[in-house]
Design an enzyme around this catalytic site. Structure first.
Site, PDB file in Angstrom:
ATOM      1  N   HIS A 189       0.856  -1.203  -0.055  1.00  0.00           N
ATOM      2  CA  HIS A 189      -0.034  -0.119   0.050  1.00  0.00           C
ATOM      3  C   HIS A 189       0.739   1.115   0.196  1.00  0.00           C
ATOM      4  O   HIS A 189       0.540   2.336  -0.670  1.00  0.00           O
ATOM      5  CB  HIS A 189      -1.004   0.063   1.300  1.00  0.00           C
ATOM      6  CG  HIS A 189      -2.076  -1.000   0.827  1.00  0.00           C
ATOM      7  ND1 HIS A 189      -2.534  -1.833   1.604  1.00  0.00           N
ATOM      8  CD2 HIS A 189      -3.255  -0.768  -0.015  1.00  0.00           C
ATOM      9  CE1 HIS A 189      -3.445  -2.528   1.070  1.00  0.00           C
ATOM     10  NE2 HIS A 189      -3.962  -1.790   0.079  1.00  0.00           N
ATOM     11  N   ARG A 297     -10.252   4.421  -2.942  1.00  0.00           N
ATOM     12  CA  ARG A 297      -9.787   3.955  -1.695  1.00  0.00           C
ATOM     13  C   ARG A 297     -10.093   5.079  -0.638  1.00  0.00           C
ATOM     14  O   ARG A 297      -9.402   5.711  -0.380  1.00  0.00           O
ATOM     15  CB  ARG A 297      -8.220   3.673  -1.666  1.00  0.00           C
ATOM     16  CG  ARG A 297      -8.099   2.435  -2.470  1.00  0.00           C
ATOM     17  CD  ARG A 297      -6.622   2.182  -2.382  1.00  0.00           C
ATOM     18  NE  ARG A 297      -6.013   1.015  -3.156  1.00  0.00           N
ATOM     19  CZ  ARG A 297      -5.457   0.856  -4.080  1.00  0.00           C
ATOM     20  NH1 ARG A 297      -5.184   1.945  -5.016  1.00  0.00           N
ATOM     21  NH2 ARG A 297      -5.121  -0.282  -4.754  1.00  0.00           N
ATOM     22  N   ARG A 333     -14.972   2.287  -2.735  1.00  0.00           N
ATOM     23  CA  ARG A 333     -14.862   1.241  -1.905  1.00  0.00           C
ATOM     24  C   ARG A 333     -15.304   1.872  -0.472  1.00  0.00           C
ATOM     25  O   ARG A 333     -14.650   2.806   0.152  1.00  0.00           O
ATOM     26  CB  ARG A 333     -13.508   0.567  -2.060  1.00  0.00           C
ATOM     27  CG  ARG A 333     -13.419  -0.174  -0.865  1.00  0.00           C
ATOM     28  CD  ARG A 333     -12.180  -1.120  -1.114  1.00  0.00           C
ATOM     29  NE  ARG A 333     -10.907  -0.291  -0.796  1.00  0.00           N
ATOM     30  CZ  ARG A 333      -9.556  -0.687  -0.972  1.00  0.00           C
ATOM     31  NH1 ARG A 333      -9.476  -1.791  -1.764  1.00  0.00           N
ATOM     32  NH2 ARG A 333      -8.678   0.206  -0.910  1.00  0.00           N
ATOM     33  N   GLU A 430     -11.613 -10.734  -3.138  1.00  0.00           N
ATOM     34  CA  GLU A 430     -10.420 -10.557  -2.948  1.00  0.00           C
ATOM     35  C   GLU A 430      -9.846 -11.973  -2.116  1.00  0.00           C
ATOM     36  O   GLU A 430      -8.706 -12.158  -1.563  1.00  0.00           O
ATOM     37  CB  GLU A 430     -10.132  -9.291  -1.951  1.00  0.00           C
ATOM     38  CG  GLU A 430     -10.424  -8.223  -2.475  1.00  0.00           C
ATOM     39  CD  GLU A 430      -9.903  -6.964  -1.690  1.00  0.00           C
ATOM     40  OE1 GLU A 430      -8.868  -6.366  -1.838  1.00  0.00           O
ATOM     41  OE2 GLU A 430     -10.807  -6.688  -0.813  1.00  0.00           O
ATOM     42  N   ASN A 453      -4.604  -7.568  -5.857  1.00  0.00           N
ATOM     43  CA  ASN A 453      -3.710  -7.482  -5.235  1.00  0.00           C
ATOM     44  C   ASN A 453      -3.628  -8.278  -3.884  1.00  0.00           C
ATOM     45  O   ASN A 453      -2.815  -9.045  -3.484  1.00  0.00           O
ATOM     46  CB  ASN A 453      -3.310  -5.949  -4.728  1.00  0.00           C
ATOM     47  CG  ASN A 453      -3.363  -4.890  -5.780  1.00  0.00           C
ATOM     48  OD1 ASN A 453      -3.129  -5.316  -6.732  1.00  0.00           O
ATOM     49  ND2 ASN A 453      -3.803  -3.748  -5.607  1.00  0.00           N
ATOM     50  N   ASP A 454      -4.661  -8.596  -3.438  1.00  0.00           N
ATOM     51  CA  ASP A 454      -5.008  -9.170  -2.209  1.00  0.00           C
ATOM     52  C   ASP A 454      -5.392 -10.728  -2.589  1.00  0.00           C
ATOM     53  O   ASP A 454      -4.798 -11.589  -1.988  1.00  0.00           O
ATOM     54  CB  ASP A 454      -6.373  -8.693  -1.524  1.00  0.00           C
ATOM     55  CG  ASP A 454      -5.756  -7.468  -0.334  1.00  0.00           C
ATOM     56  OD1 ASP A 454      -4.579  -7.677   0.124  1.00  0.00           O
ATOM     57  OD2 ASP A 454      -6.197  -6.414  -0.302  1.00  0.00           O
ATOM     58  N   ARG A 464       1.737  -9.684   0.771  1.00  0.00           N
ATOM     59  CA  ARG A 464       2.159  -8.778  -0.353  1.00  0.00           C
ATOM     60  C   ARG A 464       3.287  -7.579   0.014  1.00  0.00           C
ATOM     61  O   ARG A 464       3.813  -7.216  -0.940  1.00  0.00           O
ATOM     62  CB  ARG A 464       0.944  -7.816  -1.021  1.00  0.00           C
ATOM     63  CG  ARG A 464       0.135  -7.100  -0.080  1.00  0.00           C
ATOM     64  CD  ARG A 464      -1.096  -6.946  -0.554  1.00  0.00           C
ATOM     65  NE  ARG A 464      -1.383  -5.758  -1.136  1.00  0.00           N
ATOM     66  CZ  ARG A 464      -2.435  -4.875  -1.418  1.00  0.00           C
ATOM     67  NH1 ARG A 464      -3.705  -5.501  -0.935  1.00  0.00           N
ATOM     68  NH2 ARG A 464      -2.430  -3.696  -1.954  1.00  0.00           N
ATOM     69  N   CYS A 501      -9.913  -4.429 -10.313  1.00  0.00           N
ATOM     70  CA  CYS A 501      -9.209  -3.361  -9.886  1.00  0.00           C
ATOM     71  C   CYS A 501      -7.876  -3.377  -9.274  1.00  0.00           C
ATOM     72  O   CYS A 501      -7.157  -2.642  -8.518  1.00  0.00           O
ATOM     73  CB  CYS A 501     -10.290  -2.494  -9.096  1.00  0.00           C
ATOM     74  SG  CYS A 501     -10.524  -3.282  -7.387  1.00  0.00           S
TER      75      CYS A 501
HETATM   76  C1  PEP Z   1      -6.671  -5.362  -4.262  1.00  0.00           C
HETATM   77  O1  PEP Z   1      -6.510  -6.033  -3.159  1.00  0.00           O
HETATM   78  O2  PEP Z   1      -6.378  -5.896  -5.425  1.00  0.00           O
HETATM   79  C2  PEP Z   1      -7.234  -3.918  -4.353  1.00  0.00           C
HETATM   80  C3  PEP Z   1      -7.479  -3.311  -5.536  1.00  0.00           C
HETATM   81  O3  PEP Z   1      -7.428  -3.434  -2.894  1.00  0.00           O
HETATM   82  P1  PEP Z   1      -6.129  -2.785  -2.211  1.00  0.00           P
HETATM   83  O4  PEP Z   1      -4.786  -2.721  -3.235  1.00  0.00           O
HETATM   84  O5  PEP Z   1      -6.279  -1.332  -1.908  1.00  0.00           O
HETATM   85  O6  PEP Z   1      -6.010  -3.739  -0.975  1.00  0.00           O
HETATM   86 MG    MG Z   2      -7.301  -5.236  -1.274  1.00  0.00          MG
END
Ligand code: PEP
Ligand code: MG
Length: 577
Positions: A189, A297, A333, A430, A453-454, A464, A501
């Site tokens: 992040h 976000r 979100r 996710e 990402n998650d 991550r 996303c």
């Molecule tokens: C994700 O997890 O892919 C996502 C878009 O949310 P974040 O990166 O804010 O966890």
């Molecule tokens: Mg996420």
């Protein structure tokens, strides 16, 4: 030195070595010339200095956050004044001949551990105040001055072993020229936030950055991951030229694409949206040619001010974003706090990525979620607002969230505030559990947005943000692609749109098989939009579908990589003028 290129750009300036509380001081035994008495005097002086500093901060706490902060500082002064802590530290200095900072770290650390194990949530909350006091006192004793965040007075490059988005928000006053971290990766992040703020960043350097002397001059290259300490004038000159050359996020010829749709040569249309962390970025999204915002976000509203924004403030921020988008959709979100985006005063957790994060935290505070939904509904008459909830692992969780959404609508009806009754309510996929339940979720939701990402970290059990697992932090595992295929099919069987996303959708290598799987929209950082649009406009959907089928049938990440690279190389050749 070379790390991971985490956020693009070049920065040059002095180092600011950021220390966080959990970096314990080395255990130091008193040298023969140091006496127990003088060490106790040093302890008293440090405690007095920290006390004074906390009272100063309390006085300066600004505006609406003032009273909440003042309470925090009061609690911390009480800890500084605690006579039993002081006595125990002095005992440890005398009995073990420990230096004051080592004795303080040991005594307070033990107290902290006991409190963290307590079943009482109020006591556990206190652990954060103890941590904050511990940092200040130890910094004072070790000659680092007070808590480092208050000392960034010159434009500097921030060096930190670990740093959280909340730390960055507390530093950001136009003085952060760049960020370098020992840990973390491209989709941590911190990296995503640095991109949003336009700050170059290099992550995962792997060396202890506390050893860098403050004010050392350095240059960092967020395109290649290079970090050069004490650069010569030639090096500075070289990077300055590169900075000027790369200043514009996309070349002139790509600007022409801004108003063209993302459509393949065989007329398959995909919606290209932007991920934003701050409402002000909607302008950048529009300038980049986004068809809307695919992920806002909102938790950064919290991290910016250290507390939940009021409903009225939220209405104001969301109104500005939707107005700037002028009819384009805004996918928002709900607050996704926790894990590496934990609030500074959040109770520590042993496994935060598997802990109280995202919707789980919101469901502990349903009134806050309901107020956020009301604020979003209140602007839904100004343009299409889509609202989604993060970190869903079961149908039940989504149903509870949906009932809070319905309550928010009822609140507005009671107050006679108009809203769009068709505003969409969906969820982020996710977790592997949500993937398995995708069809049942699709029957209850208006749309899906896949947070890869998650999803990658939960599918492959790879943190991550863990720099040692860098080689495993990629999106080529066939297990991921099979899940993506399942999600799109389940969503479409349930007749809802399915978007993605996660940042991988802005990777030119990944985007073509994603389109081939049938995603309706892709959302990623606005800087990548023109290039991805150009790429999509040069390929056929039929070919992307064939590629996607081969990817899903692959047995190894290596095979997936090879397939996408070969396909991309062919597509990119066509793109060359
Ligand atoms: C994700 O997890 O892919 C996502 C878009 O949310 P974040 O990166 O804010 O966890
Ligand atoms: Mg996420």
């Amino acid at each position: 030195m070379r790390g991971i290129a985490a956020a693009p750009g070049i920065a040059s300036g002095p180092a600011f070595v950021y220390r966080v509380g959990h970096e314990a001081p080395p255990v130091r035994v008193l040298a023969s010339k140091e006496t127990v008495e003088s060490e106790c005097v040093r302890l008293d002086a440090a405690l007095a200095a920290v006390r004074e500093e906390l009272l100063r901060f309390k006085k300066k706490s600004p505006g609406s956050v003032g009273s909440a902060l003042a309470k925090i500082f009061d609690a911390q002064v009480m800890i500084v004044d605690d006579p039993s802590i002081r006595a125990q530290v002095k005992d440890a200095i005398g009995a073990k001949r420990l230096a004051a900072e080592s004795a303080f770290a040991r005594v307070v650390g033990d107290a902290q551990k006991a409190i963290e194990r307590s079943p009482d949530p109020y006591l556990r909350e206190m652990a954060n105040d103890i941590e904050a006091v511990k940092t200040r006192v130890i910094n004072q004793l070790m000659g680092h001055g007070a808590d480092s965040e208050h000392h960034l007075s010159l434009p500097s490059i921030v060096l930190a072993n670990t740093i959280t988005p909340a730390d960055i928000m507390s530093l950001q006053k136009g003085l952060v020229l760049g960020v370098v971290t020992q840990t973390g990766g491209q989709i941590s992040h911190v990296a995503l936030l640095a991109k949003s703020l336009g700050i170059p960043a290099v992550a995962g350097l792997g060396v202890d950055l506390r050893t860098v002397r403050p004010s050392t001059r350095l240059v960092i290259d967020g395109f290649s991951g290079a970090v050069i300490l004490n650069p010569g004038s030639d090096t500075i000159e070289f990077f300055e030229r590169k900075r000027r050359r790369t200043h514009s996020p996309w070349p002139k010829k790509l600007e022409a694409l801004r108003d063209l749709p993302a459509v393949t040569v065989d007329r398959h249309k995909v919606s290209i949206l932007a991920n934003i962390d701050l409402a002000g970025e909607t302008e950048l999204a529009v300038a980049a040619g986004a068809a809307g915002v695919g992920l806002y976000r909102t938790e950064y509203l919290f991290l910016q001010q250290g507390e939940y924004p009021s409903e009225a403030k939220q209405v104001e921020v969301y109104r500005r974003a939707i107005t700037t988008l002028a009819g384009r959709p805004l996918v928002v979100r709900s607050f996704d706090l926790g894990s590496d985006k934990a609030a500074p005063n959040a109770a520590p957790e042993a496994n935060p990525a598997l802990g109280v994060r995202g919707l789980r935290l919101s469901l502990e505070k349903p009134a806050i979620l309901r107020a956020q939904f009301r604020a979003l509904l209140a602007v839904s008459t100004l343009g299409p607002v889509w609202v989604m909830v993060p970190m869903i692992a079961s149908v039940e969780e989504f149903e509870v969230a949906r009932s809070i959404w319905n309550q928010a609508k009822a609140d507005l009806r009671r107050k006679k505030i108009p809203f769009d009754s068709k505003a969409k309510f969906g969820l982020m996929i996710e977790t592997p559990a949500a993937v398995r339940m995708a069809y049942e979720l699709a029957q209850r939701a208006d749309f899906f947005s896949v947070g890869t990402n998650d999803l990658v970290q939960y599918t492959t059990a790879v943190d991550r943000g863990n720099q040692r697992l860098q080689s495993l932090q990629h999106h080529w595992h066939p297990a991921l692609w099979r899940q993506l295929d399942d999600i799109v099919k389940a969503g479409h069987r349930g007749e809802i749109p399915v978007g993605i996303c996660g940042e991988m959708s802005g990777d030119p290598l990944a985007v073509l098989p994603l389109v081939g799987l049938g995603f309706d929209s892709l959302s990623f950082h606005p800087n990548s939009i023109p290039r991805i649009k150009a790429l999509l406009r040069s390929v056929s959907f039929a070919d992307c579908r064939k590629l996607a089928a081969s990817v899903v049938a692959s047995a190894t990440s290596g095979q997936v990589r090879k397939l996408v690279k070969t396909f991309y190389a062919r597509a990119a050749r066509k793109l060359k003028p």
